[in-house]
Design an enzyme around this catalytic site. Structure first.
Site, short mmCIF file in Angstrom:
data_model
loop_
_atom_site.label_atom_id
_atom_site.label_comp_id
_atom_site.label_asym_id
_atom_site.label_seq_id
_atom_site.Cartn_x
_atom_site.Cartn_y
_atom_site.Cartn_z
N LYS A 1 47.67 -57.60 -0.53
CA LYS A 1 47.87 -57.20 -1.93
C LYS A 1 47.07 -58.10 -2.85
O LYS A 1 46.38 -57.63 -3.77
CB LYS A 1 49.36 -57.26 -2.30
CG LYS A 1 50.17 -56.14 -1.67
CD LYS A 1 51.67 -56.34 -1.78
CE LYS A 1 52.40 -55.29 -0.95
NZ LYS A 1 53.84 -55.52 -0.83
N GLN B 1 58.39 -59.37 -2.57
CA GLN B 1 58.18 -58.93 -1.18
C GLN B 1 59.50 -58.97 -0.42
O GLN B 1 60.20 -59.98 -0.42
CB GLN B 1 57.13 -59.85 -0.51
CG GLN B 1 56.74 -59.42 0.88
CD GLN B 1 56.06 -58.06 0.91
OE1 GLN B 1 55.16 -57.79 0.13
NE2 GLN B 1 56.50 -57.19 1.82
N ASP C 1 56.54 -51.06 -8.09
CA ASP C 1 56.93 -50.45 -6.81
C ASP C 1 57.68 -49.14 -7.05
O ASP C 1 57.79 -48.31 -6.15
CB ASP C 1 57.87 -51.40 -6.04
CG ASP C 1 57.16 -52.12 -4.92
OD1 ASP C 1 56.10 -51.64 -4.48
OD2 ASP C 1 57.68 -53.17 -4.47
#
Ligand code: NAD
Length: 303
Positions: free
Chosen positions: A54, A98, A121
């Site tokens: 990422k 995460q 997200d």
């Protein structure tokens, strides 16, 4: 007939080029760039490798990237305070925590603490609700479903009036992609069926599908004879079925990955199909970048 192979690697490349060009233009015109923070708690090797990818992608696009690594002993209170800090940081437009988090931390509480306008997200209940309402309400479609829809559209598959069958009802893939495909609007307007472990006749439903989206996590679940000739097949499943020596470094073992569809046989029947690996996989981080750019545009009032 041999199906058109829908390459996630190729589509990713196109989308990343589009994002990089837009970032450059916004920087020149408005003097701002997208800011993304990735919060990593502990040292889970899989999490480290996702976060590294990422960060690498964000950097390659000219984003302001902050990597915030925290000890596995961080308290829930301190992690919530950290989220609050980034919620109030104007240079940060997307916050990514995460998962998984250590057991002493309530994941739900942490994810729900993220400002919904920075939840790139798309898992915050506010964004799940916005997705359900559809249209202009949608801010951040969750990344894997958004990638699936983008692949279908860029392959030129007609979605309006199409029979879409989704195998799997998870909150991260099955339910959101089904919801997205039934909305009114381009790349959607489909007639959607969701099938799952309690469905009576899985095969009969799959056979009706013009677009078959499979996210079950069961290798080879969908048999070639369940596929309607000419259908578009999106195989989301990523299943480790063994190990083999790496092509680049034969001394190292790498996972053998298989999808939920028997690819070799299915490609002789389908009109288009995603491979595993190299299909849906590369799309998730790509769409995360697109959501972060969208977050910047929302906060800066850029159309
Ligand atoms: P999940 O386990 O949360 O959900 C799987 C769903 O499939 C469940 O709703 C279950 O009812 C259904 N299912 C399972 N077995 C079934 C069967 N035999 N018949 C009918 N339905 C069945 O999984 P998930 O998180 O949605 O992920 C699904 C797969 O997609 C996994 O292989 C995962 O690794 C993969 N995945 C890939 C990406 C990506 O490529 N970027 C992202 C997310 C998930």
């Amino acid at each position: 007939m041999t199906a058109k192979i829908i390459s996630g690697t190729e589509i990713r490349k196109q989308i990343l080029e589009e994002i990089a060009a837009e970032v450059k233009e916004i920087k020149e015109k408005h003097g701002v760039i997208p800011g993304l923070v990735t919060i990593l708690v502990g040292e889970n090797p899989a999490s480290i490798s996702y976060v590294t990818l990422k960060i690498k992608t964000a950097n390659s696009l000219g984003f302001h990237e902050v990597q915030d690594s925290q000890s596995p002993d961080i308290s829930e209170e301190d992690l919530l305070a950290l989220i609050d800090k980034y919620n109030n940081d104007d240079s940060i437009h997307g916050i990514l925590v995460q998962l998984p988090l250590p057991k002493h931390i309530d994941e739900k509480k942490v994810l729900n603490a993220i400002d919904p306008d920075k939840d790139v997200d798309g898992f915050h209940p506010v964004n799940v609700g916005r997705l359900m309402i559809g249209g202009d309400e949608v801010k951040f479609p969750p990344c894997t479903p958004a990638g699936i829809q983008e692949m279908i559209v860029r392959t030129g598959v007609e979605t309006s009036g199409a029979e879409v069958v989704v195998v799997g009802r998870s909150n991260i893939v099955g339910k959101p992609i089904a919801n997205m495909m039934l909305q009114k609007g381009p790349g959607a307007n489909s007639t959607v069926t969701i099938v799952h472990t309690r469905t009576k006749d899985l095969a009969a439903h799959c056979k009706r599908a013009d677009i078959l989206i499979v996210a079950a996590g069961v290798p080879g679940l969908v048999k070639p004879e369940w596929i309607k000739p000419g259908a578009c097949v999106i195989d989301v499943g990523v299943n480790r079925v063994g190990e083999k020596p790496s092509a680049k470094d034969p001394g190292r073992m790498v996972a053998i990955l298989r999808g939920d569809v028997d690819f070799d046989a299915a490609k002789e029947i389908a009109g288009s199909i995603t491979p595993v690996p190299g299909g849906v996989g590369p799309m998730t981080i790509t769409m995360l970048m697109k959501n972060t750019l969208r977050a910047l545009k929302m906060s800066a009032g850029i159309a």
